[in-house]
Design an enzyme around this catalytic site. Structure first.
Site, PDB file in Angstrom:
ATOM      1  CE1 TYR A  65      -2.870  -2.971   0.657  1.00 15.68           C
ATOM      2  CE2 TYR A  65      -3.519  -2.482   2.489  1.00 15.68           C
ATOM      3  CZ  TYR A  65      -3.169  -3.455   1.073  1.00 15.68           C
ATOM      4  OH  TYR A  65      -4.637  -4.232   2.261  1.00 15.68           O
ATOM      5  CG  HIS A 134      -1.192  -8.742  -0.178  1.00 12.99           C
ATOM      6  ND1 HIS A 134      -0.106  -7.565  -0.306  1.00 12.99           N
ATOM      7  CD2 HIS A 134      -2.111  -8.917  -0.523  1.00 12.99           C
ATOM      8  CE1 HIS A 134      -1.410  -6.397  -0.276  1.00 12.99           C
ATOM      9  NE2 HIS A 134      -2.835  -7.521  -0.647  1.00 12.99           N
ATOM     10  CB  SER A 214     -14.186  -5.292   0.831  1.00 13.82           C
ATOM     11  OG  SER A 214     -12.217  -5.050   0.268  1.00 13.82           O
ATOM     12  CG  LEU A 216     -18.912  -1.918   5.186  1.00 17.27           C
ATOM     13  CD1 LEU A 216     -18.006  -0.743   5.683  1.00 17.27           C
ATOM     14  CD2 LEU A 216     -19.949  -2.165   5.778  1.00 17.27           C
ATOM     15  N   GLY A 217     -18.299  -4.034   0.944  1.00 18.86           N
ATOM     16  CA  GLY A 217     -18.608  -4.396  -0.713  1.00 18.86           C
ATOM     17  C   GLY A 217     -17.595  -2.805  -1.121  1.00 18.86           C
TER      18      GLY A 217
END
Length: 336
Positions: A65, A134, A214, A216-217
């Site tokens: 990131y 990852h 994710s 929450l989509g």
């Protein structure tokens, strides 16, 4: 203030809050100036601090990131309070010495060593609580990668280990080398493939924790996006099948049913979605970089869903429902 509920990940003793904080969107990354909208370092750090005040001290990051920028931001936010946080980071999406992506996934033992030393430096710490691979390096036996991770545990540089986006077969092979504490994968009302693929059952059978990214989509379940054009031009969600084109509008119709159920309960669709993930036994790590959202997310830990509630939600988006691919073709090739 009520204490935030805690849960155990795996069988090795790692206890974490029932909900974590995904930090990926707090910095640019993967060639996108905005992964999830505009970034603001001051607000991001305030969000991390507010989460800690509420008991939310489980932070999720990765060396990819930025690259490196996210881990460095977390180090800045922690300041001299490292012991108050539980830090999970990831390696394997190869980044060279110049801080550029190579386009490869690397799980070789020598890269494991290189990556952990770099993350320790960027995080300004001498240990990582939970260290994940990852993505699976399909050219290197996972046993080699896990054996190298086990050495880091012996040395005290890593406390617990995990994998991300891997199959049941890979999980079983890895777990024989060294106990896995957690597997991280995308999991939400709109992404239930791990239940279909047997991964969910494998984790339960082996006593490995499930960390849901994710949940929450990618913000879709918040309801703030009613058109693909609501994403900024540089937001990577414009390029994901699940949140673009005709599929966006098909998913929007399903979201409206979830929003109606949330309204009946007097909660937000976001909170309902997070409560569902927690009721499924997973630890969600919703990503946010704003104080108001981290407060709302943590409040979801107090919501208790009945079996009837769960059945209703899962009837809206049942197993096998076509909600679109999580990534483009290249991204899906990196999923085991």
């Amino acid at each position: 203030m009520d204490k935030l509920k805690q849960t155990r990940l795996g069988s090795e003793g790692l206890v974490v809050p029932a909900i974590g904080l995904g930090c990926m969107g707090m910095t640019p990354g993967f060639g996108f100036e905005e992964l999830y909208g505009k970034t603001d370092e001051k607000e991001a750090i305030a969000t991390i601090h507010r989460s800690l005040e509420l008991g939310g001290n489980f932070l999720d990051t990765a060396d990819a990131y930025g690259p490196f920028l996210n881990e460095q931001l977390i180090a800045k936010a922690m300041g001299g309070n490292r012991s108050q946080y539980i830090i999970a980071t990831k390696f394997g999406i190869e980044v060279n010495d110049e801080g550029a992506y190579t386009g490869l996934v690397n799980g070789k033992a020598n890269y494991v060593r290189k990556a952990v030393e770099r993350s320790l430096k960027n995080l300004q710490t001498d240990y990582i609580d939970l260290y994940y691979l990852h993505r699976l390096d399909k050219t290197t036996p996972v046993e080699e990668t896990v054996a190298a991770l086990a050495e880091l545990v012996k040395e005290g540089k890593v406390r617990y280990i995990g994998l991300s986006e891997v199959s049941s077969a890979t999980i079983r092979k890895a777990h024989k080398v060294h106990p896995l504490t957690a597997v991280q994968t995308e999991y939400s009302l709109f992404e239930r493939s791990l239940e279909e693929d047997g991964i969910y059952d494998t984790l339960n059978q082996l006593g490995i924790g499930l960390v849901a990214y994710s949940p929450l989509g990618r913000g879709f379940l918040s309801g703030q996006f009613r058109s693909p054009d609501d994403y900024s031009a540089s937001d990577f969600r414009r390029h994901i099948p699940k949140t673009s084109g005709d599929q966006f509008y098909k998913n929007l119709e399903l979201l409206k049913e979830i929003e109606a159920m949330a309204a009946e309960k007097g909660i937000t669709s976001t909170q309902l979605a997070l409560a569902w993930v927690m009721a499924k036994g997973a630890v969600p790590i919703p990503g946010t970089k704003r104080v108001k959202y981290v407060e709302s997310n943590i409040a979801a830990t107090k919501i208790e869903l009945t079996p009837k509630d769960m059945d209703h939600l899962e009837s809206i988006i049942p197993l096998g429902a076509q909600t679109g691919a999580r990534y483009g073709e290249a991204g899906m090739q990196q999923v085991d």
